[in-house]
Design a protein around this motif. Sequence first.
Motif, short mmCIF file in Angstrom:
data_model
loop_
_atom_site.label_atom_id
_atom_site.label_comp_id
_atom_site.label_asym_id
_atom_site.label_seq_id
_atom_site.Cartn_x
_atom_site.Cartn_y
_atom_site.Cartn_z
N GLY A 218 37.80 36.89 51.47
CA GLY A 218 38.86 37.87 51.71
C GLY A 218 38.81 38.99 50.69
N ILE A 219 37.85 39.89 50.84
CA ILE A 219 37.65 40.99 49.90
C ILE A 219 38.56 42.16 50.29
CG2 ILE A 219 35.97 42.63 48.95
CD1 ILE A 219 35.61 39.69 48.08
N SER A 220 39.13 42.83 49.28
CA SER A 220 40.06 43.92 49.53
C SER A 220 39.55 45.27 49.03
CB SER A 220 41.41 43.64 48.86
OG SER A 220 41.26 43.52 47.45
N GLN A 221 38.51 45.29 48.15
CA GLN A 221 37.98 46.55 47.64
C GLN A 221 36.55 46.34 47.16
OE1 GLN A 221 38.79 48.05 43.78
NE2 GLN A 221 37.28 49.59 44.30
N ILE A 222 35.71 47.39 47.29
CA ILE A 222 34.32 47.32 46.85
C ILE A 222 33.99 48.54 46.01
CG2 ILE A 222 33.43 45.88 48.72
CD1 ILE A 222 32.67 48.45 50.20
N SER A 223 32.95 48.43 45.17
CA SER A 223 32.48 49.56 44.38
C SER A 223 30.99 49.38 44.11
CB SER A 223 33.24 49.66 43.06
OG SER A 223 32.84 50.80 42.32
N ASN A 235 43.23 38.14 46.11
CA ASN A 235 44.00 37.43 45.09
C ASN A 235 43.76 37.96 43.68
OD1 ASN A 235 41.43 36.50 44.56
ND2 ASN A 235 41.88 34.33 44.91
N GLY A 236 43.00 39.08 43.55
CA GLY A 236 42.79 39.69 42.25
C GLY A 236 41.60 39.17 41.49
N VAL A 237 40.78 38.33 42.11
CA VAL A 237 39.56 37.81 41.46
C VAL A 237 38.41 38.78 41.72
CG1 VAL A 237 37.88 35.93 41.40
CG2 VAL A 237 40.32 35.43 41.62
N LEU A 238 37.63 39.06 40.68
CA LEU A 238 36.54 40.03 40.77
C LEU A 238 35.19 39.32 40.85
CD1 LEU A 238 35.66 43.03 40.64
CD2 LEU A 238 35.58 42.80 38.14
N TYR A 239 34.33 39.83 41.76
CA TYR A 239 32.96 39.35 41.90
C TYR A 239 32.02 40.52 41.65
CZ TYR A 239 35.13 35.32 44.15
OH TYR A 239 35.90 34.21 44.41
N ARG A 263 31.45 35.31 40.05
CA ARG A 263 32.85 35.50 39.70
C ARG A 263 32.95 35.91 38.23
NH1 ARG A 263 38.00 31.63 41.02
NH2 ARG A 263 39.30 32.23 39.25
N VAL A 264 33.74 36.96 37.95
CA VAL A 264 33.91 37.44 36.57
C VAL A 264 35.03 36.62 35.92
CG1 VAL A 264 34.31 39.44 35.09
CG2 VAL A 264 33.17 39.73 37.29
N ASP A 265 34.66 35.46 35.41
CA ASP A 265 35.65 34.55 34.83
C ASP A 265 36.23 35.09 33.53
OD1 ASP A 265 35.55 32.62 36.84
OD2 ASP A 265 33.79 31.66 35.95
N THR A 266 35.54 36.07 32.92
CA THR A 266 36.07 36.67 31.69
C THR A 266 37.33 37.49 31.96
OG1 THR A 266 34.43 38.42 32.05
CG2 THR A 266 33.89 36.72 30.43
N LEU A 267 37.67 37.68 33.24
CA LEU A 267 38.93 38.35 33.60
C LEU A 267 39.88 37.41 34.34
CD1 LEU A 267 37.79 41.89 34.82
CD2 LEU A 267 39.29 41.39 32.88
N SER A 268 39.63 36.11 34.24
CA SER A 268 40.43 35.14 34.99
C SER A 268 41.89 35.10 34.56
CB SER A 268 39.82 33.73 34.85
OG SER A 268 39.81 33.33 33.48
N HIS A 269 42.18 35.63 33.35
CA HIS A 269 43.56 35.65 32.86
C HIS A 269 44.34 36.84 33.39
CE1 HIS A 269 41.22 38.24 30.28
NE2 HIS A 269 42.30 38.76 29.76
N GLU A 270 43.69 37.71 34.17
CA GLU A 270 44.34 38.91 34.70
C GLU A 270 44.21 38.95 36.22
OE1 GLU A 270 46.09 40.96 33.06
OE2 GLU A 270 45.42 40.89 30.97
N THR A 271 45.16 39.64 36.86
CA THR A 271 45.05 39.92 38.28
C THR A 271 44.56 41.35 38.44
OG1 THR A 271 46.88 38.42 38.80
CG2 THR A 271 46.30 40.05 40.47
N VAL A 272 43.34 41.50 38.90
CA VAL A 272 42.71 42.82 39.01
C VAL A 272 43.12 43.46 40.34
CG1 VAL A 272 40.53 44.08 39.04
CG2 VAL A 272 40.80 42.08 37.56
N ARG A 273 43.45 44.75 40.30
CA ARG A 273 43.86 45.48 41.49
C ARG A 273 42.91 46.61 41.88
NH1 ARG A 273 46.09 41.67 43.82
NH2 ARG A 273 48.17 41.03 43.12
N GLN A 274 41.99 47.01 40.99
CA GLN A 274 40.99 48.01 41.33
C GLN A 274 39.79 47.85 40.42
OE1 GLN A 274 42.14 52.15 40.83
NE2 GLN A 274 40.18 52.91 41.54
N THR A 286 44.37 46.28 36.09
CA THR A 286 45.17 45.09 36.39
C THR A 286 46.49 45.49 37.04
OG1 THR A 286 46.45 45.01 34.32
CG2 THR A 286 44.20 44.11 34.27
N GLU A 287 47.19 44.49 37.57
CA GLU A 287 48.47 44.75 38.21
C GLU A 287 49.52 45.23 37.22
OE1 GLU A 287 49.95 41.23 40.03
OE2 GLU A 287 49.98 40.05 38.17
N LYS A 288 49.27 45.05 35.93
CA LYS A 288 50.19 45.52 34.88
C LYS A 288 49.91 46.97 34.48
CE LYS A 288 49.05 41.99 32.32
NZ LYS A 288 48.94 40.97 31.23
#
Length: 394
Positions: A218-223, A235-239, A263-274, A286-288
Amino acid sequence: MYFGGKKTEVVKDDTIDAKTRETENATANGVFAMGCGNSGRLGTGSWDDQSLPRLVGGSMFSEKLFRHAAADFYHSAVVTEDGDVYTFGGGEGGRLGHGTEKEELTPRLVSILQGNRIVQVECGTRFTVALQDNGQVWAWGEGDFLGNPDDDDDQTTPQSVPHLDHIQQIACGLEHSAALATDGAVYTWGHNECGCLGHSGENDCLEVHPVDALRGIGISQISCGSSFTAALAENGVLYIWGSGNNGRLGLGDRNVAHRSPQRVDTLSHETVRQVALGYGHALALTEKGEVYAWGLNKDGQLGIGNRENQSVPVKIPGIPPVAAIYAGGDQSALVTKGGKLLTFGNDKYGVLGHNGVEAGSLATPHEVALLADRTVKHVAIGAHHMIVLLGKEL
């Protein structure tokens, strides 16, 4: 205003004053460009470089509203709210879409797409891709990058990309492209340097092909960056995958390529939005409203106050809440929730919009003063130039 580091001195001269007046007289919805003017990529009518934001289009654009922009090495594109596409810059290979290879020093309407209501456009090094509101994808320019294995000739006008429908977003790197379908599936095509297509193999792929490893996530954005690609899950997880040079994948393993999504586990403590990828660096929002950066940092494009490469994400300190992030070449840009534009990284040709930086680069985000009283809507960064859209909504 600036955020960290030494404040950039702005030199006052008649040229700056004239450009300042031009900015002040512009509509609130204008298109601006700065940086290298080679091949007419700024759309200002000449090859001149611009170290301050310069109005594009003049009276032709005075009554138009814009929704999207794109830029790469030698050409640029903008999309109006009505769905028209204008391109300008170098025309080699037909990448401007006008039926010729002629360069255009000012924006020219891609007439064959008129009436199709384009919602997004992206530029690769020698090609351009556009997304229509019905989910259809168009491409033109050098044949290897257009997603059609049955006809790999260069195309000087837009051609429909086969086997793609229900697409909601597109992205382009230097020599590869990606498309995101409404069901969350990701498709890639083009050159497969360092496995940037995510198909696990080593071969280039002239035909659109799904990234099977992301199926069902369920991907929501690509770059797309230079030889690497990223996909953000709902869900905010980055690949991320492709070249790992200078730590650009953010996985902690410098200079290691990965040919399938990781999976970029080094960002697992954050919810990424872009997520935004540049030539060799990456940004995550992040969502913050906080921003993390990693990868190549020789020109300060990570914005963390030094010029040391980072193989894991590092939070950019001391910035206000951010609404959108942009990366390209060796530069980065942030748009705050208040619509202010902050830029940093390599300032060759004045691409950062600060009238030239004495040190040649900025390692911390600085606000573009000439646009301080404007609301920035969207930014596109090429190799050495930047396109900025003004508007009321981010």
